[in-house]
Motif scaffolding. Structure first.
Motif, PDB file in Angstrom:
ATOM      1  N   UNK A 192     -14.222   5.077 -10.289  1.00 31.76           N
ATOM      2  CA  UNK A 192     -13.823   6.482 -10.406  1.00 31.76           C
ATOM      3  C   UNK A 192     -13.814   7.167  -9.041  1.00 31.76           C
ATOM      4  N   UNK A 193     -14.739   6.754  -8.157  1.00 28.25           N
ATOM      5  CA  UNK A 193     -14.763   7.309  -6.803  1.00 28.25           C
ATOM      6  C   UNK A 193     -13.562   6.808  -6.003  1.00 28.25           C
ATOM      7  N   UNK A 194     -13.259   5.527  -6.159  1.00 32.19           N
ATOM      8  CA  UNK A 194     -12.107   4.967  -5.459  1.00 32.19           C
ATOM      9  C   UNK A 194     -10.835   5.675  -5.884  1.00 32.19           C
ATOM     10  N   UNK A 195     -10.732   6.018  -7.169  1.00 31.77           N
ATOM     11  CA  UNK A 195      -9.548   6.737  -7.666  1.00 31.77           C
ATOM     12  C   UNK A 195      -9.422   8.104  -7.003  1.00 31.77           C
ATOM     13  N   UNK A 196     -10.566   8.751  -6.742  1.00 28.67           N
ATOM     14  CA  UNK A 196     -10.537  10.059  -6.086  1.00 28.67           C
ATOM     15  C   UNK A 196      -9.982   9.929  -4.670  1.00 28.67           C
ATOM     16  N   UNK A 197     -10.399   8.888  -3.956  1.00 31.98           N
ATOM     17  CA  UNK A 197      -9.895   8.682  -2.601  1.00 31.98           C
ATOM     18  C   UNK A 197      -8.403   8.328  -2.626  1.00 31.98           C
ATOM     19  N   UNK A 198      -8.012   7.486  -3.578  1.00 33.29           N
ATOM     20  CA  UNK A 198      -6.606   7.084  -3.671  1.00 33.29           C
ATOM     21  C   UNK A 198      -5.712   8.281  -3.989  1.00 33.29           C
ATOM     22  N   UNK A 199      -6.207   9.184  -4.856  1.00 31.32           N
ATOM     23  CA  UNK A 199      -5.421  10.360  -5.220  1.00 31.32           C
ATOM     24  C   UNK A 199      -5.412  11.405  -4.110  1.00 31.32           C
ATOM     25  N   UNK A 200      -6.445  11.386  -3.270  1.00 33.71           N
ATOM     26  CA  UNK A 200      -6.574  12.425  -2.249  1.00 33.71           C
ATOM     27  C   UNK A 200      -5.831  12.151  -0.967  1.00 33.71           C
ATOM     28  N   UNK A 201      -5.419  10.888  -0.762  1.00 30.95           N
ATOM     29  CA  UNK A 201      -4.782  10.536   0.509  1.00 30.95           C
ATOM     30  C   UNK A 201      -3.460   9.816   0.295  1.00 30.95           C
ATOM     31  N   UNK A 202      -2.432  10.322   0.966  1.00 26.00           N
ATOM     32  CA  UNK A 202      -1.145   9.641   1.011  1.00 26.00           C
ATOM     33  C   UNK A 202      -0.848   9.265   2.451  1.00 26.00           C
ATOM     34  N   UNK A 203       0.387   8.906   2.728  1.00 25.94           N
ATOM     35  CA  UNK A 203       0.777   8.573   4.100  1.00 25.94           C
ATOM     36  C   UNK A 203       0.502   9.744   5.042  1.00 25.94           C
ATOM     37  N   UNK A 204       0.034   9.488   6.262  1.00 32.33           N
ATOM     38  CA  UNK A 204      -0.102   8.191   6.931  1.00 32.33           C
ATOM     39  C   UNK A 204      -1.428   7.489   6.674  1.00 32.33           C
ATOM     40  N   UNK A 205      -2.206   8.038   5.744  1.00 33.19           N
ATOM     41  CA  UNK A 205      -3.520   7.450   5.460  1.00 33.19           C
ATOM     42  C   UNK A 205      -3.366   6.248   4.526  1.00 33.19           C
ATOM     43  N   UNK A 206      -4.390   5.385   4.545  1.00 33.48           N
ATOM     44  CA  UNK A 206      -4.392   4.213   3.672  1.00 33.48           C
ATOM     45  C   UNK A 206      -5.766   4.074   3.021  1.00 33.48           C
ATOM     46  N   UNK A 207      -5.775   3.708   1.745  1.00 34.80           N
ATOM     47  CA  UNK A 207      -7.023   3.485   1.010  1.00 34.80           C
ATOM     48  C   UNK A 207      -7.056   2.027   0.556  1.00 34.80           C
ATOM     49  N   UNK A 208      -8.116   1.329   0.929  1.00 36.79           N
ATOM     50  CA  UNK A 208      -8.277  -0.082   0.568  1.00 36.79           C
ATOM     51  C   UNK A 208      -9.399  -0.197  -0.462  1.00 36.79           C
ATOM     52  N   UNK A 209      -9.018  -0.522  -1.677  1.00 36.33           N
ATOM     53  CA  UNK A 209     -10.005  -0.666  -2.741  1.00 36.33           C
ATOM     54  C   UNK A 209     -10.601  -2.068  -2.700  1.00 36.33           C
ATOM     55  N   UNK A 210     -11.929  -2.117  -2.848  1.00 42.28           N
ATOM     56  CA  UNK A 210     -12.579  -3.423  -2.922  1.00 42.28           C
ATOM     57  C   UNK A 210     -12.362  -4.020  -4.301  1.00 42.28           C
TER      58      UNK A 210
END
Length: 305
Positions: free
Chosen positions: A166-184
């Motif tokens: 659920x925390x990873x989803x928050x980061x994925x939803x909060x950042x778009x390009x040029x940022x990148x989110x790498x989920x473990x």
């Protein structure tokens, strides 16, 4: 343990230990799974290394069975009293009572990553999880997203095995390009080491000393993001008792373990000029040299032998 074994230059073998639930150190002698673990039968070596609570219980029992002939080194914080071990190599966040067999180093002896010049003008953000007293819940995650966006720099956010989905989803939803989110993901190669190596600087959440050590050993400029702190009523009672009487029998026996004070470790690194707190104007003034801790640990072991 492997880093120390390699630095000592002595032949060594690795023994895998498996424990069943509950993962509670005082019960480790009962939950230790001999059928799934590597053999611990004689002949025993001259020196045995263990780390933290569960394995320290088994190591302590082997020392007793050897009649004290087996020398035992514990890294970090053993279960119960440090008096039962020949040498304890620890860091300040564990707040172990001072003793002749306790040697304090700056950081865990993490594996050395290649110190390369940053290849990308990006900031690596290493995200952990709740580890009392540090709290990384949904609210804290949203605040972290908000604070990181103020940097106006491209970010590579990488989560850890401890990070809730659920925390990873928050980061994925909060950042778009040029940022990148790498989920473990289990079984999927994680770019953690590569992202640290390539980054121009690193931000680490305050719940993890190991991630902090990885970033510093890689020769990076590091900021620590302070997560909210919270202790339950029982934890506050334990903390109060530990501050007053760290040698109380409940701590010596390992029945109760006090919370880790990672802020204490970060503050020391800040004073030494190695890291800064996120959101402050100060800048780190020195690169961390892991050789100092390695040499301190090796000398302590050589003295023991």
């Amino acid at each position: 343990m492997l880093e120390l074994a390699k630095a000592l230059g002595l032949p060594y073998v690795v023994k895998k230990l498996v424990f069943g639930k509950p993962f509670y150190a005082p019960l480790a002698n009962f939950t230790f799974d001999k059928t799934q673990s590597d053999s611990l039968l004689r002949p025993w070596p001259k020196l045995l290394m263990c780390a933290e609570a569960l394995s320290s219980v088994v190591a302590r029992r082997l020392k007793q069975r050897s009649g004290g002939q087996l020398k035992v080194i514990c890294l970090a914080r053993p279960s119960g009293s440090t008096r039962d071990f020949d040498l304890v190599l620890s860091t300040v966040q564990y707040r172990l009572p001072a003793a002749s067999n306790v040697v304090e180093i700056n950081l865990p002896l993490t594996a050395k990553n290649s110190q390369i010049s940053p290849t990308k003008n990006r900031v690596a953000v290493l995200v952990g999880a709740t580890s009392p007293p540090d709290q990384l819940n949904d609210r804290a995650a949203r605040q972290l997203v908000k604070d990181l966006k103020q940097l106006n720099q491209p970010l590579d956010i990488v989560t850890s095995p401890r990070t809730r989905s659920s925390l990873t989803d928050i980061f994925a939803a909060g950042f778009g390009e040029p940022h990148r989110v790498f989920k473990w993901h289990p079984g999927v190669e994680n770019p953690y080491v590569q992202l640290i190596a390539e980054a121009s600087s690193v931000i680490v959440t305050s719940d993890s000393v190991s991630m902090l050590a990885d970033a510093l050993v890689a020769g990076k400029s590091v900021q620590v993001y302070a997560l909210p702190h919270r202790l339950s009523g029982v934890q506050r009672l334990i903390e109060s008792l530990y501050r007053k009487a760290p040698e109380n029998w409940i701590f010596r026996s390992g029945v109760v373990e006090p919370a880790t004070d990672r802020k204490l470790l970060v503050e020391r690194l800040v004073m030494q000029g190695y890291v800064t707190w996120f959101g402050t104007s100060e800048k780190s003034t020195k690169l961390f040299d892991r050789r100092v801790d390695i040499e301190t640990a090796v000398k302590a072991v050589q003295k023991l032998l």
